[in-house]
Enzyme design. Structure first.
Site: not given
Ligand code: 13P
Length: 254
Positions: A12-14, A100, A102, A170, A176, A216, A237
């Site tokens: 997930n590149w966000k 998600h 976020e 998650e 993150g 993470s 992520g």
């Molecule tokens: P990180 O791997 O940066 O913690 O993010 C996880 C995430 O939200 C994947 O959707």
């Protein structure tokens, strides 16, 4: 990991990546995937919508799947700025992430909306990756199972089965932050989600449905997390923004 469920390693590149570096990273991974040949794991890239076409071109014929990070619940209409699941299918997407944390936080998305988005994704022929996870305060209050099961019950649409639905667990506090639950804690939540899925759907769907861990995931902890009985891959992520790190995570799965 189980024999019956093929691990899915999803990046997930966000809201990261521009045309040049995004396409380059995708090409790099496509080359590694082609050199490796099939089997072991499936790889999925979910770039921002702006890069779907370029990434799709870069991974064509590599066996890597293309996915989006969100969709609208309608097929078309007056929804400025939104993108429908049918449009994503048009672009060659096979998967879409919905719910998600976020998006739940930034856009006030609730379980009913996530459910409608997942239903739209499935109706468009996509695989919906439905995200669930507790906040740190909820974990500290001992509410993890209740929160996560409630999100799964509310967000998994009718008609979901092992072929069209993936769950991603998650924990919000692990995203993150470099922090993760212990392996035993991850396994316990995943097993609880699978048991909840049996109640929402049926035993066959629950047994076949892939449940990814996200939060993470790094090259250094991937092997342990991916070895857990009810962990069927990762939703990655930050580490998916490096081809080397993402490849190291994927190959830890097989
Ligand atoms: P990180 O791997 O940066 O913690 O993010 C996880 C995430 O939200 C994947 O959707």
């Amino acid at each position: 990991m189980s024999q019956q469920r093929t691990p899915l390693i999803a990046g997930n590149w966000k809201m990261n990546g521009r045309l040049e570096d995004g396409a380059e990273r995708a090409e790099d991974l496509a080359g590694r995937m082609q050199a490796k040949g099939g089997g072991g794991f499936q790889m999925l890239l979910c770039p921002p919508a702006t890069l779907l076409t370029a990434v799709g071109a870069a991974i064509a014929d590599s066996g890597i799947f293309l996915g989006a990070q969100d969709c609208h619940f309608n097929d078309s209409g007056a929804h400025t700025g939104d993108i429908s699941a049918a449009m994503l299918a048009d672009l060659g997407c096979s998967h879409v992430i919905v719910g998600h944390s976020e998006r739940r936080a930034d856009h006030g998305e609730n379980d009913a909306l996530v459910n409608a988005k997942a239903a739209a994704a499935i109706a468009a022929g996509l695989i919906a990756i439905v995200c669930v996870g507790e906040t740190e305060a909820q974990r500290d209050a001992g509410e993890t199972n209740q929160v996560v099961a409630g999100q799964a019950r509310g967000s998994v649409p009718d008609g979901a089965n092992a072929g069209n639905l993936v769950i991603a667990y998650e924990p919000v506090w692990a995203i993150g932050t470099g922090r993760t639950p212990t392996a035993a804690e991850v396994q316990a939540v995943h097993a609880m989600i699978r048991a909840t899925m049996a109640g929402i759907t049926n035993d066959q769907t629950a047994a076949g449905c892939r449940i990814l861990y996200g939060g993470s995931v790094k090259p250094g902890n991937a092997a342990e997390l991916l070895s857990l009985a009810d962990v069927d891959g990762g939703l990655v992520g930050g580490a998916s923004l490096s081809a080397d790190d993402f490849w190291a995570i994927a190959t830890a799965a097989g």
